[in-house]
Design a protein around this motif. Structure first.
Motif, PDB file in Angstrom:
ATOM      1  N   ILE A  28       0.905  -1.046   0.324  1.00  0.00           N
ATOM      2  CA  ILE A  28      -0.025   0.001  -0.020  1.00  0.00           C
ATOM      3  C   ILE A  28       1.168   1.115   0.130  1.00  0.00           C
ATOM      4  CG2 ILE A  28      -1.851   1.151   1.128  1.00  0.00           C
ATOM      5  CD1 ILE A  28      -2.428  -1.432   2.678  1.00  0.00           C
ATOM      6  N   VAL A  29       0.653   2.119  -0.988  1.00  0.00           N
ATOM      7  CA  VAL A  29       1.352   3.281  -1.025  1.00  0.00           C
ATOM      8  C   VAL A  29       0.398   4.525  -1.084  1.00  0.00           C
ATOM      9  CG1 VAL A  29       3.025   4.732  -2.485  1.00  0.00           C
ATOM     10  CG2 VAL A  29       3.276   2.164  -2.388  1.00  0.00           C
ATOM     11  N   GLU A  30       0.350   5.272  -0.053  1.00  0.00           N
ATOM     12  CA  GLU A  30      -0.688   6.426   0.082  1.00  0.00           C
ATOM     13  C   GLU A  30      -0.153   7.592   0.734  1.00  0.00           C
ATOM     14  OE1 GLU A  30      -5.098   4.411   0.731  1.00  0.00           O
ATOM     15  OE2 GLU A  30      -3.697   4.314   2.489  1.00  0.00           O
ATOM     16  N   GLN A  31      -0.156   8.629   0.274  1.00  0.00           N
ATOM     17  CA  GLN A  31       0.467  10.047   0.804  1.00  0.00           C
ATOM     18  C   GLN A  31       1.702   9.888   1.240  1.00  0.00           C
ATOM     19  OE1 GLN A  31      -2.742  10.920   3.447  1.00  0.00           O
ATOM     20  NE2 GLN A  31      -4.375  11.315   1.999  1.00  0.00           N
ATOM     21  N   GLY A  32       2.615   9.187   0.496  1.00  0.00           N
ATOM     22  CA  GLY A  32       4.023   9.098   0.880  1.00  0.00           C
ATOM     23  C   GLY A  32       4.422   8.316   1.959  1.00  0.00           C
ATOM     24  N   ARG A  33       3.361   7.295   2.308  1.00  0.00           N
ATOM     25  CA  ARG A  33       3.601   6.659   3.296  1.00  0.00           C
ATOM     26  C   ARG A  33       3.561   4.797   2.615  1.00  0.00           C
ATOM     27  NH1 ARG A  33      -0.431   8.499   7.793  1.00  0.00           N
ATOM     28  NH2 ARG A  33      -0.442  10.139   6.325  1.00  0.00           N
ATOM     29  N   THR A  34       4.294   4.220   3.104  1.00  0.00           N
ATOM     30  CA  THR A  34       4.211   2.530   2.273  1.00  0.00           C
ATOM     31  C   THR A  34       4.019   1.812   3.498  1.00  0.00           C
ATOM     32  OG1 THR A  34       5.708   3.334   0.673  1.00  0.00           O
ATOM     33  CG2 THR A  34       5.536   0.952   0.967  1.00  0.00           C
ATOM     34  N   SER A  35       3.089   0.725   3.020  1.00  0.00           N
ATOM     35  CA  SER A  35       2.908  -0.376   4.157  1.00  0.00           C
ATOM     36  C   SER A  35       3.032  -1.749   3.386  1.00  0.00           C
ATOM     37  CB  SER A  35       1.413  -0.168   4.752  1.00  0.00           C
ATOM     38  OG  SER A  35       1.358   1.051   5.515  1.00  0.00           O
ATOM     39  N   TRP A  36       3.173  -2.745   4.096  1.00  0.00           N
ATOM     40  CA  TRP A  36       3.226  -4.166   3.570  1.00  0.00           C
ATOM     41  C   TRP A  36       2.594  -4.931   4.589  1.00  0.00           C
ATOM     42  CZ3 TRP A  36       4.795  -6.670  -0.492  1.00  0.00           C
ATOM     43  CH2 TRP A  36       4.857  -8.255  -0.620  1.00  0.00           C
ATOM     44  N   ALA A  37       1.778  -6.004   3.779  1.00  0.00           N
ATOM     45  CA  ALA A  37       1.219  -7.048   4.696  1.00  0.00           C
ATOM     46  C   ALA A  37       1.247  -8.493   3.789  1.00  0.00           C
ATOM     47  CB  ALA A  37      -0.441  -6.852   4.658  1.00  0.00           C
ATOM     48  N   GLY A  89      -0.536 -12.230   3.723  1.00  0.00           N
ATOM     49  CA  GLY A  89      -1.984 -12.978   4.264  1.00  0.00           C
ATOM     50  C   GLY A  89      -3.072 -11.923   4.686  1.00  0.00           C
ATOM     51  N   ARG A  90      -3.453 -12.323   5.729  1.00  0.00           N
ATOM     52  CA  ARG A  90      -4.416 -11.499   6.640  1.00  0.00           C
ATOM     53  C   ARG A  90      -4.021 -10.520   7.655  1.00  0.00           C
ATOM     54  NH1 ARG A  90     -10.149 -14.586   6.051  1.00  0.00           N
ATOM     55  NH2 ARG A  90     -10.019 -15.541   4.082  1.00  0.00           N
ATOM     56  N   ALA A  91      -2.692 -10.599   7.775  1.00  0.00           N
ATOM     57  CA  ALA A  91      -2.133  -9.779   8.708  1.00  0.00           C
ATOM     58  C   ALA A  91      -2.252  -8.233   8.348  1.00  0.00           C
ATOM     59  CB  ALA A  91      -0.498 -10.134   8.796  1.00  0.00           C
ATOM     60  N   MET A  92      -2.271  -7.600   9.644  1.00  0.00           N
ATOM     61  CA  MET A  92      -2.452  -5.935   9.642  1.00  0.00           C
ATOM     62  C   MET A  92      -1.237  -5.507   8.754  1.00  0.00           C
ATOM     63  SD  MET A  92      -5.248  -4.711  10.759  1.00  0.00           S
ATOM     64  CE  MET A  92      -4.915  -3.241  10.851  1.00  0.00           C
ATOM     65  N   PRO A  93      -1.517  -4.699   7.871  1.00  0.00           N
ATOM     66  CA  PRO A  93      -0.417  -4.108   7.184  1.00  0.00           C
ATOM     67  C   PRO A  93       0.594  -3.344   8.201  1.00  0.00           C
ATOM     68  CG  PRO A  93      -2.252  -3.114   6.067  1.00  0.00           C
ATOM     69  CD  PRO A  93      -2.587  -4.058   7.350  1.00  0.00           C
ATOM     70  N   VAL A  94       1.906  -3.468   7.935  1.00  0.00           N
ATOM     71  CA  VAL A  94       2.868  -2.590   8.911  1.00  0.00           C
ATOM     72  C   VAL A  94       3.752  -1.674   8.176  1.00  0.00           C
ATOM     73  CG1 VAL A  94       3.440  -4.742  10.408  1.00  0.00           C
ATOM     74  CG2 VAL A  94       4.782  -4.339   8.134  1.00  0.00           C
ATOM     75  N   ALA A  95       3.942  -0.586   8.872  1.00  0.00           N
ATOM     76  CA  ALA A  95       4.635   0.627   8.058  1.00  0.00           C
ATOM     77  C   ALA A  95       5.924   0.397   7.690  1.00  0.00           C
ATOM     78  CB  ALA A  95       4.571   1.645   9.185  1.00  0.00           C
ATOM     79  N   CYS A  96       6.325   0.911   6.587  1.00  0.00           N
ATOM     80  CA  CYS A  96       7.914   0.646   5.987  1.00  0.00           C
ATOM     81  C   CYS A  96       8.587   1.924   5.943  1.00  0.00           C
ATOM     82  CB  CYS A  96       7.670   0.215   4.765  1.00  0.00           C
ATOM     83  SG  CYS A  96       6.742  -1.256   4.538  1.00  0.00           S
ATOM     84  N   THR A  97       9.685   2.104   6.201  1.00  0.00           N
ATOM     85  CA  THR A  97      10.765   2.994   6.410  1.00  0.00           C
ATOM     86  C   THR A  97      11.457   2.976   4.940  1.00  0.00           C
ATOM     87  OG1 THR A  97      12.365   2.057   7.744  1.00  0.00           O
ATOM     88  CG2 THR A  97      10.710   3.536   8.769  1.00  0.00           C
ATOM     89  N   GLY A  98      11.940   4.082   4.471  1.00  0.00           N
ATOM     90  CA  GLY A  98      12.867   4.127   3.434  1.00  0.00           C
ATOM     91  C   GLY A  98      12.126   4.632   2.403  1.00  0.00           C
ATOM     92  N   GLY A  99      12.815   4.440   0.993  1.00  0.00           N
ATOM     93  CA  GLY A  99      12.047   4.760  -0.025  1.00  0.00           C
ATOM     94  C   GLY A  99      13.017   5.660  -0.945  1.00  0.00           C
TER      95      GLY A  99
END
Length: 107
Positions: free
Chosen positions: A86-95, A97-107
């Motif tokens: 998920i890439v929204e408003q400059g923030r990236t998340s990764w999930a 399976g059915r786990a909640m997405p976790v925030a990512c750092t970097g870019g």
């Protein structure tokens, strides 16, 4: 004598042409690649992400890249049903399976 001057003028002309030669510079890294790779760390998982509009190519912890098609109207969520980026408003998340997405750092 005339031959001598012609030889000097010819040598001078060749020298001038050689002095004007500019070698073609080598291409920079990433030049010509419309989809650069961005690196992220998501709760200890390393991602190499290449966003390509209608899909995202994602390599997880150095493994072979997996193509994730864009889902939804916004074009900010990419998923194959098992992995979701998920890439929204400059923030990236990764999930996974059915786990909640976790925030990512970097870019």
């Amino acid at each position: 004598m005339r031959t001598f001057f012609c030889s000097i003028i010819g040598a001078f002309a060749i020298w001038m042409l050689a002095a004007c030669h500019h070698p073609t510079p080598s291409p920079s890294i990433g030049v010509g690649n419309p989809y650069p790779v961005s690196s992220y760390v998501c709760d200890g998982t390393r991602l190499a992400v290449r966003l390509m509009g209608e899909s995202a190519s994602v390599s997880v912890d150095g493994a072979a890249a997996v193509d994730l098609p864009a889902i939804g109207q916004s074009g900010t969520t990419f998923s194959n049903g098992r992995q979701t980026l998920i890439v929204e408003q400059g923030r990236t998340s990764w999930a996974v399976g059915r786990a909640m997405p976790v925030a990512c750092t970097g870019g």
